[in-house]
Design a protein around this motif. Structure first.
Motif, PDB file in Angstrom:
ATOM      1  N   ILE B  39       0.873  -1.168   0.000  1.00 50.74           N
ATOM      2  CA  ILE B  39       0.000   0.000   0.000  1.00 50.74           C
ATOM      3  C   ILE B  39       0.902   1.207   0.000  1.00 50.74           C
ATOM      4  O   ILE B  39       1.748   1.355   0.884  1.00 50.74           O
ATOM      5  N   ALA B  40       0.736   2.049  -0.969  1.00 47.69           N
ATOM      6  CA  ALA B  40       1.605   3.213  -1.109  1.00 47.69           C
ATOM      7  C   ALA B  40       0.792   4.474  -0.982  1.00 47.69           C
ATOM      8  O   ALA B  40      -0.426   4.462  -1.148  1.00 47.69           O
ATOM      9  N   ALA B 169       2.115  -5.512   7.637  1.00 51.45           N
ATOM     10  CA  ALA B 169       3.351  -4.837   8.023  1.00 51.45           C
ATOM     11  C   ALA B 169       3.230  -3.371   7.672  1.00 51.45           C
ATOM     12  O   ALA B 169       3.100  -3.016   6.515  1.00 51.45           O
ATOM     13  N   ASP B 170       3.213  -2.529   8.706  1.00 50.57           N
ATOM     14  CA  ASP B 170       3.088  -1.092   8.481  1.00 50.57           C
ATOM     15  C   ASP B 170       4.485  -0.479   8.447  1.00 50.57           C
ATOM     16  O   ASP B 170       5.162  -0.375   9.468  1.00 50.57           O
ATOM     17  N   THR B 203       4.371   1.227   2.582  1.00 45.02           N
ATOM     18  CA  THR B 203       5.718   1.803   2.489  1.00 45.02           C
ATOM     19  C   THR B 203       5.716   3.092   1.691  1.00 45.02           C
ATOM     20  O   THR B 203       4.823   3.371   0.906  1.00 45.02           O
ATOM     21  N   HIS B 204       6.725   3.902   1.937  1.00 41.87           N
ATOM     22  CA  HIS B 204       6.987   5.091   1.132  1.00 41.87           C
ATOM     23  C   HIS B 204       7.999   4.803   0.043  1.00 41.87           C
ATOM     24  O   HIS B 204       8.141   5.540  -0.896  1.00 41.87           O
ATOM     25  N   ASP B 205       8.725   3.716   0.284  1.00 44.18           N
ATOM     26  CA  ASP B 205       9.945   3.480  -0.469  1.00 44.18           C
ATOM     27  C   ASP B 205       9.635   2.780  -1.801  1.00 44.18           C
ATOM     28  O   ASP B 205       9.138   1.657  -1.833  1.00 44.18           O
ATOM     29  N   ALA B 206       9.967   3.431  -2.903  1.00 45.34           N
ATOM     30  CA  ALA B 206       9.663   2.895  -4.234  1.00 45.34           C
ATOM     31  C   ALA B 206      10.369   1.572  -4.471  1.00 45.34           C
ATOM     32  O   ALA B 206       9.798   0.633  -5.040  1.00 45.34           O
ATOM     33  N   ALA B 239       2.568   9.149  -4.859  1.00 42.33           N
ATOM     34  CA  ALA B 239       3.189   8.216  -3.938  1.00 42.33           C
ATOM     35  C   ALA B 239       4.634   8.560  -3.635  1.00 42.33           C
ATOM     36  O   ALA B 239       5.247   7.977  -2.765  1.00 42.33           O
ATOM     37  N   ARG B 240       5.168   9.522  -4.337  1.00 42.62           N
ATOM     38  CA  ARG B 240       6.572   9.859  -4.091  1.00 42.62           C
ATOM     39  C   ARG B 240       6.755  10.501  -2.717  1.00 42.62           C
ATOM     40  O   ARG B 240       5.941  11.312  -2.317  1.00 42.62           O
TER      41      ARG B 240
END
Ligand code: ATP
Ligand code: MG
Lengths: 705, 241
Positions: B39-40, B169-170, B203-206, B239-240
């Motif tokens: 989930i972004a 997993a958050d 996650t934030h991470d691409a 999402a960036r």
């Protein structure tokens, strides 16, 4: 499921050592538990010891007395005077009915009163001896019997008086130097001067009786050791008493024979007040050295005793007549390897003691000197004149024989119980002012003589002794001299046959009784017996007040209660502090680990798990440190049980009911301690547990602050 | 493949005093068993809120949340807790290990809560998991003695020890450096492939996202769309980080 608890306990244990505050809580709990265990066990032991002493000495398990009494009964005396009690109506009936109550073993009638004992002073006694010796000599001479021995007796007594006179002259000189005062008035000075001259004594035998008169009238009053001793006593059916009370033991002499009038001195008072003071002080020093582990060098009280013995030799010197003075000098010089001619100086030397020579001097005193002395002002076997103010204020007096001394096991040194003597019930009734059977007869004679009508019990006493009552008024109308008859009767009553008379149990019981001790066959039945007796009294209109021994023993019974109150108060304070501290600490701990709690909830722990976890944590803390405290307490008690605790002072002796107490730890004390811990743990953690339970699993998701 | 999570038009509002903060505004989605979903979305877009609802630690204001075929709104608090214990594993951003327990005990904890296995079986299970995350030699250590990456591995083992169908997993890599984060995602992916466990992680991470079968894009409480399972796929602007 078990694993569930294992992890709970494990978490509890680990949390325990993760925080310093837990250690503080633990120490508080440990100290509190130890206090509960040791204090509780000590007090229980004291309680047991004291209740045995008290119930077995005077109080019995229950005391009954008239509900019409103005005051409360205090068997061992209260703060002030003895309480004023009304008489029990018809004691034989009361006794008969009470014996029917389950668990009642014996009922012993009693009456408590105070009285004065009269004994002459040293000079009086010596003069009486001299007069007796002179009489005996004169009688022997008159009948032509050999009188050489008797003449020697007279000389010895004369020397004794001269010795006394010498001491008095010295005293007078000291007094005038010190105060230049009227301590000795002129007439007395003159008399002293007269009797200290040689011619007075040379002329003594020409007219011994007028010389004696001068001595008796002018010299005897100068010595102020004449005694009126106050005694508090319990008048009782001595036979029944001795059978029912096992803590009473006769120390010197013998028990009063069945049915006789007689008096038993309390040993404590006999030693404290009737013993030669010098001897008493020697006893006290010895006791201090051997029993309390004191030293003369290190204890100011013992030093004071030594000083007083050095200075106050007069009491001994006054007791010794010429013969005995010579004997004493010879014996002491031999023992002390000296060659002294002045007895006071020699005595001072004897009593100059330190830790090294004391035991030796003590032995010399008792082996060499004591046989020459009267160690006690009243001897066992003496006939005593006991006087008391009756309830209506007349002085009544009775002669009783001193059969011995007694003590209550465990209360030997109690100044409270140690000044209560034991007397027969008939003498008590005479002194208290109620009619005894003898008096009733006496009264009947009087009434017959005067033609008076029946006299009520309440008025009888006033009429019998008052001199102003109707009996006397009526007597004046009659032809007989009532007063002469009355005094004649009184004399007869005091005579030897009254003392020798043996009373039947019926006579003993049928008369005034102020209170009665009820002895049970099972002390545990106390509450139900009290209830049963109260009900019986109400039903049969006996008018009785029923009290447990604690209530009836006044001050004595309240000591343990008060001590318990103080202990429980201290324990309560400690545990209230523990509750507050634990509550705070657990609150802090809960707030600090909301994330852990939330995580556990998120992972799947139910609320009940969280509650158990928090509760268990304090419980483990409590049990762990509580056990440590209890173990320490048990160890202390085991040690104390093995070695015992010696009474370090007379007051403590009383609490211990003996010279040494061997306290024991009851299971009840430990159980009580753990129950308290349980309650404290749960109560102090309820709120933190509630808070912990409410921590939401969402908390786990929130990023750590 | 059946659906493990089914969300239909879910709204979640937070009440801050009188202010109503809408966190999710009508979200619908479906996750199938065995998927490896990311989930972004930007910060505040509602990722954690969504995971909370799926994880049954929170309830929706409206709409329907079905987990393992059960409508969570109809469950009691106790039942939801049981559902979490038996069906869902959690991995947290800040690891959330119980500090006073050892690595072994932390992993064993959910098994103890379940109370189904005997001690020996528990031990075998725990050691097997620790072995899979490469920490069997650290079983006796306390969490404080481990590095961040190691701690998160323990957390992964704890999440999987009850063999749940679903693991949430958050932001599991947010507190880790990128290499370690990569490592954790690889581990999760491996477990997903080996055991068929469904994973949903935010996650934030691409780079992290790129391992996912599918990426749900969240923005301002709404689903923008689902992008395909292409490694290195272009990340939507929203999402960036
Ligand atoms: N307990 C709460 N009370 C009030 N508002 C909340 C609460 N939790 C979240 N919100 C709000 O709901 C919205 C969504 O928050 P959420 O934590 O789900 O975002 P997120 O995508 O996880 O952000 P981040 O990437 O920063 O973790 C935000 O506007 C947030 O302020
Ligand atoms: Mg978030």
């Amino acid at each position: 499921m078990i694993g569930h608890w294992v992890v709970l306990v494990q978490i509890a244990f680990r949390n325990l050592f993760s925080s310093f505050i837990n250690l503080v809580i633990g120490v508080i709990i440990a100290v509190g538990t130890m206090l509960v265990v040791v204090g509780g066990a000590m007090l229980d032991s004291l309680d047991t010891a004291m209740s045995r002493s008290i119930t077995g000495s005077l109080a019995g398990h229950i005391q009954v007395y008239s509900a019409a009494s103005k005051d409360e009964l205090a068997i061992y005396g209260g703060m002030t005077d003895d309480p004023s009690l009304a008489a029990v109506d018809d004691f034989p009936k009361v006794k008969r009915l009470l014996l029917g109550v389950p668990h009642v073993k014996t009922v012993v009638p009693m009456g408590i009163n105070g009285a004065l004992l009269m004994s002459g002073n040293t000079v009086d006694l010596t003069l009486a001896k001299l007069r007796g010796a002179v009489k005996a000599r004169d009688a022997a001479t008159a009948s032509g019997a050999p009188a050489a021995d008797l003449a020697e007796q007279v000389d010895s007594q004369k020397a004794h008086i001269r010795q006394i006179v010498k001491v008095l002259v010295e005293d007078a000189a000291k007094a005038s130097v010190l105060a230049d005062s009227h301590a000795v008035d002129d007439e007395a000075k003159q008399a002293l001067a007269t009797v200290s001259t040689e011619p007075f004594w040379e002329g003594f035998d020409r007219d011994p009786y007028s010389a004696l008169e001068l001595l008796e009238n002018k010299i005897a009053p100068l010595v102020s050791d004449a005694d009126m001793l106050y005694v508090r006593y319990v008048g009782t059916d001595l036979d029944a008493y001795q059978r029912a009370f096992d803590r009473m033991q006769v120390v010197d002499g013998q028990p009063v024979p069945a049915g006789r009038r007689g008096f038993l001195f309390p040993k404590f008072q006999y030693e404290e007040q009737l013993k030669l003071k010098t001897a008493r002080r020697l006893d006290r020093i010895k006791e201090g050295l051997t029993e309390s582990g004191k030293t003369i060098a290190g204890d100011s009280e013992l030093q004071r005793f030594v000083r007083e013995n050095q200075a106050q030799t007069r009491e001994i010197v006054l007791q010794l007549d010429g013969l005995k003075t010579r004997t004493a000098l010879a014996r002491l010089n031999a023992a002390l390897h000296s060659n002294e001619t002045d007895l006071p100086t020699l005595l001072t030397r004897l009593f100059t003691t330190d830790d090294q020579n004391f035991m030796d001097r003590y032995r010399i005193f008792y082996e060499q000197l004591a046989p020459l002395l009267e160690l006690y002002r009243v001897r066992i076997g003496d006939m005593l004149t006991v006087k008391a103010f009756t309830r209506s204020g007349y002085v009544q007096s009775v002669n009783v024989k001193v059969y011995g001394t007694f003590e209550f096991k465990g209360l030997e040194k109690s100044p409270l119980s140690g000044v209560t003597g034991l007397m027969d019930l008939m003498s008590f009734r005479d002194l208290y002012g109620y009619l005894s059977a003898d008096k009733r007869d006496e009264l009947r004679v009087l009434q017959a003589a005067s033609g008076a009508k029946a006299v009520a019990r309440e008025n009888a006493e006033a009429e019998l002794f008052g001199g102003g009552g109707p009996v006397v008024a009526e007597a004046k109308e009659g032809s007989i001299d009532e007063k002469a008859q009355l005094s004649g009767l009184k004399k007869a009553k005091k005579s030897e046959d009254l003392v020798a008379r043996i009373y039947t149990p019926g006579e003993i019981e049928d008369g005034v009784v102020l209170n009665a001790a009820v002895v049970l066959d099972d002390p545990k039945a106390l509450p139900q017996a009290i209830k049963a007796i109260s009900e019986l009294s109400a039903k049969e209109h006996l008018g009785l007040k029923v009290e447990s021994w604690q209530q009836a023993s006044g001050l004595l019974g309240e000591f343990v209660l008060a001590a318990k109150g103080i202990l429980y108060f201290a324990v309560t304070i400690i545990f209230v502090v523990a509750v507050v501290v634990i509550n705070n600490a657990m609150m802090m701990a809960t707030l600090q680990r909301t994330q852990t709690l939330g995580t556990m909830r998120a992972i799947g722990a139910q609320r009940s798990f969280i509650v158990s976890m928090v509760l268990l944590e304090t419980l483990v803390l409590g049990l762990l440190f509580g056990s440590a405290g209890a173990a320490a307490g048990a160890a202390v008690m085991a040690k104390l049980h093995a070695t015992g605790i010696g009474a370090w002072s007379d007051a403590v002796y009383f609490f211990f009911s003996g010279p040494r107490i061997y306290p024991s730890l009851g299971a009840g004390n430990v159980v009580a301690a753990f129950l308290i811990i349980l309650v404290v743990s749960v109560v102090s953690t309820l709120y933190p547990a509630l808070i912990a339970m409410r921590v939401s699993p969402v908390t786990a998701m929130q990023a750590e602050e | 493949m059946g659906s493990i999570v089914s969300i239909d038009n879910v709204v979640k509002e937070y009440h801050l005093g009188k202010v109503i903060v809408p966190a999710l505004r009508g979200v619908s989605l479906e996750v199938h068993e065995g998927e490896f979903i990311s989930i972004a979305g930007p910060s505040g877009s509602g990722k954690t809120t969504l995971l909370n609802l799926i994880g049954c630690v929170d309830t929706a204001t409206s709409g329907k949340v079905e987990v393992a075929g059960r409508d969570t709104a109809t469950l009691t608090e106790r039942q939801r807790t049981s559902l979490r214990l038996d069906t869902i594993g959690f991995i947290f951003q800040s690891f959330n290990l119980v500090a006073v327990l050892s690595v072994f005990q932390n992993v064993e904890f959910p098994l103890l809560l379940q109370g189904r296995l005997k001690a020996a079986d528990r031990k075998a299970q725990v050691m097997s998991l620790l072995d899979q995350v490469g920490l069997s030699s650290h079983a006796k250590h306390r969490p404080s003695e481990l590095s961040g990456g190691q701690r998160q591995r323990v957390a992964v083992a704890r999440a999987l020890v009850t063999e749940p169908k679903l693991v949430l997993a958050d932001e599991p890599t947010a507190n880790l450096d990128s290499a370690t984060g990569q490592n954790i995602i690889d581990l999760m992916k491996a477990l997903n492939q080996r055991r068929g466990t469904t994973f949903i992680f935010s996650t934030h991470d691409a780079k992290v996202m790129s391992h996912a079968n599918a990426i749900w894009q969240l923005a301002d409480g709404k689903i923008l769309g689902k992008s395909g399972p292409v490694a290195g796929a272009p990340i939507p602007a929203e999402a960036r980080p």
